[in-house]
Design a protein around this motif. Structure first.
Motif, PDB file in Angstrom:
ATOM      1  N   ILE A 308       0.855  -1.184   0.000  1.00  0.00           N
ATOM      2  CA  ILE A 308       0.000   0.000   0.000  1.00  0.00           C
ATOM      3  C   ILE A 308       0.891   1.234   0.000  1.00  0.00           C
ATOM      4  O   ILE A 308       1.703   1.421   0.897  1.00  0.00           O
ATOM      5  CB  ILE A 308      -0.926   0.034   1.239  1.00  0.00           C
ATOM      6  N   ASP A 311      -2.736   4.898   1.979  1.00  0.00           N
ATOM      7  CA  ASP A 311      -3.828   4.196   2.650  1.00  0.00           C
ATOM      8  C   ASP A 311      -5.191   4.620   2.112  1.00  0.00           C
ATOM      9  O   ASP A 311      -5.367   5.738   1.602  1.00  0.00           O
ATOM     10  CB  ASP A 311      -3.782   4.461   4.154  1.00  0.00           C
ATOM     11  N   LEU A 312      -6.141   3.715   2.263  1.00  0.00           N
ATOM     12  CA  LEU A 312      -7.514   4.013   1.859  1.00  0.00           C
ATOM     13  C   LEU A 312      -8.002   5.246   2.611  1.00  0.00           C
ATOM     14  O   LEU A 312      -7.836   5.359   3.824  1.00  0.00           O
ATOM     15  CB  LEU A 312      -8.417   2.809   2.171  1.00  0.00           C
ATOM     16  N   HIS A 313      -8.595   6.177   1.887  1.00  0.00           N
ATOM     17  CA  HIS A 313      -9.100   7.400   2.514  1.00  0.00           C
ATOM     18  C   HIS A 313     -10.285   7.940   1.715  1.00  0.00           C
ATOM     19  O   HIS A 313     -10.467   7.594   0.538  1.00  0.00           O
ATOM     20  CB  HIS A 313      -8.008   8.473   2.600  1.00  0.00           C
ATOM     21  N   CYS A 331      -7.390   4.288  -2.724  1.00  0.00           N
ATOM     22  CA  CYS A 331      -6.228   3.601  -2.169  1.00  0.00           C
ATOM     23  C   CYS A 331      -5.227   3.405  -3.304  1.00  0.00           C
ATOM     24  O   CYS A 331      -5.602   3.048  -4.423  1.00  0.00           O
ATOM     25  CB  CYS A 331      -6.625   2.246  -1.584  1.00  0.00           C
ATOM     26  N   SER A 388      -6.390  -2.374   3.215  1.00  0.00           N
ATOM     27  CA  SER A 388      -6.371  -1.067   3.865  1.00  0.00           C
ATOM     28  C   SER A 388      -7.808  -0.687   4.211  1.00  0.00           C
ATOM     29  O   SER A 388      -8.744  -1.044   3.477  1.00  0.00           O
ATOM     30  CB  SER A 388      -5.750  -0.016   2.938  1.00  0.00           C
TER      31      SER A 388
END
Length: 401
Positions: A308, A311-313, A331, A388
């Motif tokens: 990653i 990060d996933l947001h 992500c 993530s």
């Protein structure tokens, strides 16, 4: 400041500097030359056509590219930022999506390099986080180079600056810390021949104390074991005590022949076997033989591990996430992959008109149209064993978990 004060961080800064300011420009120059050759016009003419654009939106680069009405086309004078800007302004619409992404990565990292110039140091975690996307970007641009010698030089630089020995002296670090100018840092590094395999070494000559006996050559530098990942370059290097002797290369005892992706190179006493894009089948024992002398090493090629990068947001323009808004969760990873599963509160999300998953090069997105309160919850994106997570809150602000 003593010798003990020279840290791993200083070494990583110099490696990152060389990758961005010496290896990257070679790839970018090749892209420019390739695109210019397609148009049947000179680079000076193409630059003049976009002179107003440079003046209005890229004034710093404009001052380097134009002197009065005349365009300055000495490509070797341009640094990484100027080269990236030229490619983006002149040729962006003609590039493949992966090439545009690669150039953006290089430019962003080069601009960010200035923030480390005052300390001349980068920590290991930061260097590794930057290395994966930068390496992919450089290798992507190299694939478009048709000149095999230039492609090898670019590949050799990338490998050398990342993995081979470089010399970091107390005197060099002291001089570098006297200025925050990255361009000056590069000049110092090249002048000090920090990377002997690329910059040369006054002491790195064939052993003149040995008799120039071509019948009894001896390897003064042996092959070394190496580990690379699929798609990375791999360069095996050895050195004889006498120049210009023919050598033979073997892989698991079988004679190696040159291909489009595997080349032999010789420079006086030094010999290289260069693989531009390693495959799993390249794993094995390699030997280089000259007369009765030989040297061998083991090359291990592994599947590259997906990581990653970002990060996933939740990506929204407005600070609050509200009902009926269109929401995007993003992500970013370091490798191309189609093995992606999105989940909300543990349940797999099936793409539909309102909730759509998509990918743009290395960036994976989940778009939620006209978000409802039932869209709240914990979101996870899975790339095989790597994942993530982020929490989506519709009532006000978005918080990351």
């Amino acid at each position: 400041m003593s010798e003990e004060d020279i840290t791993r961080g200083h070494e990583l800064y110099l490696r990152h500097l060389l990758l961005l300011e010496q290896a990257a420009p070679e790839s970018l120059k090749a892209v420019i030359e390739r695109e210019v050759s397609k148009r049947g016009k000179s680079l000076a003419y193409i630059l003049a056509e976009r002179k107003d654009t440079f003046n209005k939106y890229h004034n710093a680069e404009f001052r380097q590219l134009f002197k009065g009405e005349e365009a300055i086309t000495d490509i070797d004078l341009w640094d990484t930022v100027v080269l990236c800007t030229i490619v983006q302004v002149l040729f962006d619409s003609h590039l493949a999506t992966v090439e545009r992404e690669a150039i953006k990565i290089i430019k962003d990292q080069r601009n960010n390099l200035d923030s480390y110039a005052h300390s001349a140091s980068i920590n290991y975690k930061t260097f590794e986080e930057k290395w994966d996307p930068l390496n992919s970007a450089l290798l992507e641009l190299i694939t478009g180079i048709h000149d095999e010698k230039r492609k090898f030089e670019c590949t050799r630089m990338i490998h050398s600056f990342k993995s081979e020995h470089i010399r970091v002296s107390l005197d060099l670090i002291k001089r570098i810390k006297q200025t925050n100018d990255v361009k000056v840092h590069l000049q110092m590094v090249i002048q000090d021949k920090v990377a002997p395999k690329i910059h040369g070494d006054m002491d790195e000559t064939c052993d003149k104390d040995e008799k120039d006996d071509h019948k009894n050559p001896v390897f003064t530098e042996s092959l070394r074991d190496m580990l690379v990942y699929v798609g990375d370059p791999a360069i095996l290097t050895c050195k004889l005590n006498v120049p210009e002797n023919a050598v033979t290369w073997r892989h698991d005892y079988k004679l190696v022949e040159q291909t489009e992706t595997l080349k032999f190179l010789t420079d006086r006493c030094a010999h290289w076997l260069a693989i531009s894009c390693a495959e799993l089948s390249d794993t094995g024992e390699y030997s280089c033989c000259c007369g009765r002398s030989s040297t061998k090493s083991f090359l291990q090629v592994l599947e590259k591990r997906l990581k990653i990068v970002k990060d996933l947001h939740v990506a929204t323009i407005e600070p609050d996430v509200r009902e009926n808004m269109d929401i995007v969760l993003i992500c970013k990873v370091n490798l191309h992959t189609s093995t992606v599963v999105w989940r909300q509160n543990g349940d797999e999300i099936i793409s539909c008109n309102r909730r759509l998953s998509s990918v743009n090069v290395l960036e994976h997105r989940l778009t939620i149209k006209k978000a409802q309160f039932e869209d709240e919850g914990d979101y996870t994106v899975h790339f095989g064993s790597v994942s993530s997570c982020a929490k989506l809150v519709i009532k006000g602000t978005s918080m990351l978990a």
